[in-house]
Scaffold this active site. Structure first.
Site, PDB file in Angstrom:
ATOM      1  N   SER A  40       0.818  -1.232   0.000  1.00 23.84           N
ATOM      2  CA  SER A  40       0.000   0.000   0.000  1.00 23.84           C
ATOM      3  C   SER A  40       0.845   1.273   0.000  1.00 23.84           C
ATOM      4  CB  SER A  40      -0.876   0.021   1.255  1.00 23.84           C
ATOM      5  OG  SER A  40      -1.599  -1.166   1.363  1.00 23.84           O
ATOM      6  N   CYS A 149     -14.170 -10.338  17.990  1.00 23.33           N
ATOM      7  CA  CYS A 149     -15.422  -9.580  17.801  1.00 23.33           C
ATOM      8  C   CYS A 149     -16.675 -10.305  18.308  1.00 23.33           C
ATOM      9  CB  CYS A 149     -15.590  -9.189  16.334  1.00 23.33           C
ATOM     10  SG  CYS A 149     -15.171 -10.493  15.170  1.00 23.33           S
ATOM     11  N   HIS A 242     -22.660  -9.037  14.152  1.00 15.87           N
ATOM     12  CA  HIS A 242     -22.704 -10.454  14.520  1.00 15.87           C
ATOM     13  C   HIS A 242     -23.934 -10.697  15.400  1.00 15.87           C
ATOM     14  CE1 HIS A 242     -18.879 -10.810  12.763  1.00 15.87           C
ATOM     15  NE2 HIS A 242     -18.102 -11.000  13.817  1.00 15.87           N
TER      16      HIS A 242
END
Ligand SMILES: NC(=O)c1ccc[n+]([C@@H]2O[C@H](COP(=O)([O-])OP(=O)(O)OC[C@H]3O[C@@H](n4cnc5c(N)ncnc54)[C@H](OP(=O)(O)O)[C@@H]3O)[C@@H](O)[C@H]2O)c1
Length: 353
Positions: A40, A149, A242
């Site tokens: 990048s 998460c 989620h």
């Protein structure tokens, strides 16, 4: 307060871009550099942007991505927010802490270290004190992590219930969003119109991390919480959020109404301290039969800075001696970048920075 210069590590990724979103206009922190791999180098954030539905400032979009080099980061930044893959995070985050940088990480590499807090300010704010036991602390450097998460969304309501009624067992099934797999994530041909009942290492992480987070800090060590935890994880064709089905065996009997009351009266440290990214209500209990849903509730939370930081809980009910409910949390905000930013805000409140 003079704003602290912060680095975003993995700034081109799903978590990295959420960090940038949350850091724009932040009252304590200011972006000092965006870092990623050589792939990048020299591109601007605008060139690599994959996050949809978020408007960034022109100046931010024009910021160039730099190759991550710990000494160069330390020269400019007091803090680093990490959205690096675990295998890269391990050495890089340790090197940064060695250079005197306070690292707030999403990666799994350091989560289970005895001297590293696995922190959710609503759940275990006192665990932040563990950073003082790290060898690099004297020099200002330390590592703090947030949980995986899917574990984060569960840990918040579980702590509210655990504190009030105790817990013998938690059985959880997850329906996890695509953004949880990073960018570009799962190939579209594998997930469109489909459900994949496997996410590598996810069940193991959930079954391990929750005991550390709900554990008790005593004499500089965390004593893990003691209850059975069994997780089954699946990937579903949802972009963000989620959804999880939890079945609990409580330590003492309680009906659904008492559980709802424990969830709604939960007012933990970040809300007491009025941290900028803390949602006014950390747990929102829905009364409708068909909520929470990712499309409707992933961005729950207020004020504006805390959108996506509340955990939504619904269908709290009893069955055969168990309590059952559904919960939903935004995986890249509550379960990712937002969790790390809240951890750093707690570190400021505790004068660790
Ligand atoms: N997504 C979630 O919901 C979620 C939630 C909680 C925790 N996490 C954890 O957060 C981390 C990031 O997840 P993600 O979903 O954002 O992944 P991602 O979209 O794949 O992004 C990974 C980032 O790491 C950079 N990177 C890779 N190798 C590098 C290297 N050698 N040196 C410097 N930078 C490097 C990438 O830069 P290039 O673009 O240059 O390759 C990219 O910016 C992971 O550890 C993940 O397990 C993710």
């Amino acid at each position: 307060m003079k704003k602290l210069q912060v680095a975003v590590l993995g700034a081109t990724g799903m978590i990295g871009q959420r960090f940038v979103q949350l850091l724009e206009g932040h009252p304590y922190f200011e972006i000092g550099g965006l870092y990623a791999s050589e792939r990048s180098e020299g591109k601007t954030l605008g060139d690599v942007l994959s996050l949809k539905g978020v408007r960034f400032q022109e100046e931010t979009l024009n910021t160039r991505i730099e190759v991550l080099e710990p000494k160069a980061v330390a020269n400019r930044c007091r803090l680093a927010f990490s959205g690096l893959p675990a295998e890269v995070a391990k050495g890089t985050e340790s090197a940064l802490a060695g250079e005197g940088v306070a690292v707030f990480s999403n990666a799994a590499s350091h989560r289970m270290r005895d001297d590293v807090p696995l922190l959710i300010p609503e759940v275990n704010p006192d665990h932040i004190e563990l950073v003082r036991t790290q060898a690099t602390f004297a020099n200002g450097g330390f590592i703090t992590t947030n949980a995986n998460c899917s574990t984060t969304g569960l840990a918040v309501p579980l702590q509210a219930v655990y504190k009030e009624f105790g817990l013998k067992a938690c059985y959880v099934s997850t329906y996890q969003a695509l953004s949880g797999a990073g960018y570009p994530g799962v190939p579209s041909m594998d997930i469109l119109g489909n459900v994949v009942p496997f996410i590598k290492n996810e069940e193991e992480k959930m079954e391990q991390e929750i005991h550390k987070m709900l554990g008790t800090l005593k004499d500089g060590r965390v004593r893990f919480a003691d209850f059975d935890m069994v997780a089954s994880c699946a990937r579903v064709p949802v972009v963000d959020g989620h959804l999880e089905s939890a079945v609990l065996k409580l330590g003492r009997e309680a009906d659904a109404a008492a559980v709802v009351s424990s969830l709604e009266s939960f007012k933990p440290a970040p809300q007491e301290l009025k941290l900028p990214t803390a949602p006014v209500r950390p747990i929102i209990v829905r009364r409708e039969d068909n909520r929470p849903q990712p499309a409707a509730d992933a961005l729950a939370g207020e004020p504006e800075r805390a959108r996506g930081m509340a955990v939504s809980v619904g269908r709290v009910r009893e069955s055969k001696g168990y309590i059952k409910f559904w919960l939903l949390s935004h995986n890249t905000l509550r379960g990712g970048a937002g969790g790390s930013v809240l951890n750093a805000e707690l570190a400021v409140a505790k004068k660790l920075l």
